[in-house]
Enzyme design. Structure first.
Site, PDB file in Angstrom:
ATOM      1  CG  LEU A 111      47.638  29.774  83.357  1.00  0.00           C
ATOM      2  CD1 LEU A 111      46.692  30.707  83.038  1.00  0.00           C
ATOM      3  CD2 LEU A 111      47.724  30.429  84.976  1.00  0.00           C
ATOM      4  CB  SER A 112      50.943  29.780  80.868  1.00  0.00           C
ATOM      5  OG  SER A 112      52.148  30.480  80.286  1.00  0.00           O
TER       6      SER A 112
END
Length: 537
Positions: free
Chosen positions: A132-133
């Site tokens: 994520l990210s």
């Protein structure tokens, strides 16, 4: 050489897992590793890379990937990024020293994989990275630099390969996108050198993401199209097909597929979730940066990577006395216990499935509605017992299991269902466990009443459950095709149930008791479960 698995993974609910979540220290980092209770003989490994300010425990809680690991027998590694390496605990995807093979964080993560594989039986052709990210951006980097290690990557709110090469450039890329994706696709292919391989890619991005803007999701897709094209795949930047959908009570979405034009194998899937901000789609609020209203990213990723190499989603039969089953992809099913709701990740009632795609929802028996019924000793919702208390030639006790399967869409085609129970205690000998199935509530009473012992059901002796012998033993059985038609579906049946009645067959009466007691729905860890594979238009 890429391995394949004849499993499909689609819909799973969020309930407690029974394996071990250990600290796996490597290079001074307190990484976390999930060890399933019953791993596959050569098990897949999922490497989960958290985002900024997160940690392995937080990311595991938000993604619920351990639940999938437990159910389908694969390991899950959560590398830790330390505040010493980055003040905000971000993976340093924007630093040139951390963008190349053989150096920095890509090497560190790959070395962690090797350390896990040295200790546990890992199928090295089925190692996948998801993030994520900043973790997603690093997943792109390890996929580009170590395609011989990672068969697939999942990119949640991430950026293309070398989207930036400085801190200042990182903020520019996050808001405006990185360089030309075709150029970066060539750079990613070059980064692998002679180790270039085809990597499967799953990209997820929200349209309301103002941290890593949506332009980046499309750039990740375009970059990997170019990288895969250079690796000899007949793929273009135009989707092979696209599907629009809506999570019940949640976000709408578009799922686009990019396939190899020669083989037909799907190489990239791109899920755009409308109105979702910077978050893990379909995640649990037990972790940070999640949005439970989106399609279940963890389920979709597992399904995509563990599907067979030809892109089909076939499922193997896995009836056994050990309770092991093969992977499948996800939707979030509805489960309820006597003490609290454990539906999905936040109590949502809809299965997070995508139309025209196989989905599996896993339901736990309802603790307030399951237990034993007896023609002599009444009923007890606290004890799931079946068999003889001694001196009789019939099963004095029968167990009722109750599953709320109404979240399976009405009209869905059910292709498989697996019942799993765990033995709590045993006495004497049980030779077989015949199981009746009923579409609806037996005796028209949700509560346990004596009539449930003998009342008519949709199908008597529909199948047999393997007989467990040792406390803690988990047993499973795939329901035969004839029983699948009796699984209740549809939200139009708000108090509807699929109920099972378990018998304990005894051949010769003895003075001693002959019975089995299994855990009921009140157990968060060992509740009986019914995993249903279905598909709907």
């Amino acid at each position: 050489m890429r391995g394949s698995v004849a499993f499909l993974i689609f819909g799973l609910l969020n309930f407690a897992y029974g394996g071990s979540f250990i600290t796996f220290t490597f290079s001074g980092r307190a990484n976390k590793l999930y060890l399933p209770t019953t791993p596959q003989p050569k098990a897949p490994l999922f490497v989960m890379l958290h985002g900024c300010t997160q940690n392995p425990t937080d990311f595991s809680a938000g993604t619920q990937m351990n639940t999938f690991g437990e159910t389908y027998g694969f390991y899950v590694l959560y590398p830790e990024q330390t505040s010493g390496a980055n003040a905000n605990k971000c993976w340093n995807w924007f630093q040139p020293a951390d963008q190349a093979r053989g150096t920095g964080e890509p090497k560190l993560i790959t070395d962690m994989v090797a350390a896990v594989a040295a200790k546990y039986s890992i199928d090295e052709s089925r190692v996948f990275a998801a993030g994520l990210s900043a973790g997603a951006a690093m997943a792109v980097i390890v996929g580009a630099t170590y395609p011989d290690v990672f068969s697939g990557i999942a990119v949640g709110a991430g950026l293309e390969y070398q989207a930036a090469t400085s801190m200042v450039g990182a903020f520019t890329a996050m808001s405006s996108g990185g360089p030309d994706p075709v150029q970066q696709g060539k750079a990613a292919y070059a980064a692998a050198g002679s180790n270039a391989r085809t990597v499967k890619v799953y990209v997820i991005h929200g349209t309301s993401d103002t941290t890593v803007f949506p332009v980046n999701g499309k750039q990740v897709v375009s970059q990997w199209v170019q990288t895969l094209l250079l690796d000899g795949n007949a793929i273009t930047n135009t989707p092979t097909n696209s599907t629009n959908g809506q999570v019940p009570g949640g976000h709408s979405y578009t799922l686009s597929t990019y396939a190899n034009g020669s083989s037909g194998n799907t190489l990239i899937q791109y899920l755009v979730v409308n109105s979702m901000a910077h978050a893990w789609s379909g995640g649990s609020t037990a972790g940070s940066y999640t949005d439970p209203k989106g399609p279940d990213a963890s389920a979709l990723i597992v399904n995509f990577f563990l599907a067979s190499q030809n892109g089909s989603t076939t499922t193997t039969s896995s009836t056994s006395s050990t309770g092991t089953t093969g992977p499948v992809t996800t939707a979030t099913g509805n489960t309820t216990s006597s003490s609290s709701s454990t539906t999905g990740t936040t109590g949502t009632t809809g299965a997070h499935c995508i139309p025209n795609t196989p989905c599996v929802a896993k339901f736990a028996s309802i603790g307030s509605e399951d237990g034993y019924v007896s023609i002599i000793d009444g009923c007890d919702a606290g004890v799931c017992k079946f068999g003889d208390k001694g001196g009789y030639s019939i099963d004095i006790f029968r167990t009722i299991l109750s599953f709320d399967t109404t979240t399976i869409p009405e009209g869905a085609t059910i292709t498989k269902a697996t019942l799993t129970v765990t033995l709590q205690s045993a006495s004497g000998t049980i030779v077989s466990i015949p199981v009746d199935i009923n579409n609806g509530v037996i005796a028209n009473e949700l509560a346990l009443v004596p009539a449930k012992y003998y009342d008519p059901v949709s199908q008597l002796n529909a199948f047999e459950l393997p007989v467990p012998t040792t406390a803690g033993q988990q047993v499973s059985v795939d329901l035969p095709a004839s029983a699948l038609q009796h699984i209740l579906t549809g939200a139009s049946n708000p108090v509807g149930r699929t109920q099972l009645r378990l018998h304990g067959s005894i051949t010769v009466p003895t003075a001693g008791a002959n019975y089995r007691i299994i855990y009921g729905g009140e157990s968060q860890q060992y509740a009986p479960t019914l995993a249903v594979t279905f598909q709907y238009a």
